[in-house]
Design an enzyme around this catalytic site. Structure first.
Site, PDB file in Angstrom:
ATOM      1  N   ASP A 146       0.830  -1.198   0.000  1.00 56.88           N
ATOM      2  CA  ASP A 146       0.000   0.000   0.000  1.00 56.88           C
ATOM      3  C   ASP A 146       0.871   1.257   0.000  1.00 56.88           C
ATOM      4  O   ASP A 146       0.582   2.225  -0.708  1.00 56.88           O
ATOM      5  CB  ASP A 146      -0.941  -0.013   1.200  1.00 56.88           C
TER       6      ASP A 146
ATOM      7  N   ARG B 261     -10.363  11.424 -11.391  1.00 58.06           N
ATOM      8  CA  ARG B 261      -9.594  11.502 -10.144  1.00 58.06           C
ATOM      9  C   ARG B 261      -8.967  10.171  -9.752  1.00 58.06           C
ATOM     10  O   ARG B 261      -8.189  10.106  -8.810  1.00 58.06           O
ATOM     11  CB  ARG B 261     -10.502  11.946  -9.001  1.00 58.06           C
ATOM     12  N   LYS B 262      -9.282   9.100 -10.445  1.00 60.96           N
ATOM     13  CA  LYS B 262      -8.796   7.770 -10.083  1.00 60.96           C
ATOM     14  C   LYS B 262      -7.448   7.470 -10.741  1.00 60.96           C
ATOM     15  O   LYS B 262      -7.246   7.750 -11.916  1.00 60.96           O
ATOM     16  CB  LYS B 262      -9.788   6.695 -10.501  1.00 60.96           C
TER      17      LYS B 262
END
Length: 120
Positions: A54, A99-100
């Site tokens: 992550d 926005r992704k």
């Protein structure tokens, strides 16, 4: 280091260095899990692998798109990671949709022979 205030002691938790190639929208991370990241005896906990993935993917996204948060993290675990082993993580931005930011990454042994995990 991740979680700077939670783990005291050199080499006991998350030890890593990241290298960004902004032009290629790619990031490489050299990672060595310490003994505080143990899950099954002698092996790195899957949650620690998820955390470093992550962080690696997120740092790449941050470089590509600015302020970001993780909306979805999917991980396939392929092989256990022995504690203290040196790993090479790679993340790259595949595409932007509004926005992704869509990324992919993987965790390999330092010699590249073993695929430990892959993520999107």
């Amino acid at each position: 280091r991740l979680f700077l205030r939670a783990i005291e002691g050199e080499g006991t938790g998350f030890e890593y260095a990241m290298f960004l190639n902004a032009a290629e929208r790619r990031l490489v991370c050299l990672f060595q899990p310490g003994p505080y990241l143990e899950g099954h005896p002698g092996l790195t906990h899957g949650g620690a692998i998820a955390a470093i993935l992550d962080t690696t993917l997120g740092t790449c996204a941050l470089a590509v798109a600015g302020k970001v948060v993780t909306a979805n993290l999917s991980i396939d675990y392929m092989a256990p990671v022995p504690l203290g082993s040196v790993l090479l993580l790679e993340a790259r931005s595949e595409r932007l949709e509004g926005r992704k930011v869509f990324l992919c990454g993987h965790v390999r042994s330092a010699d590249g022979d073993t695929l430990h995990a892959q993520a999107t």
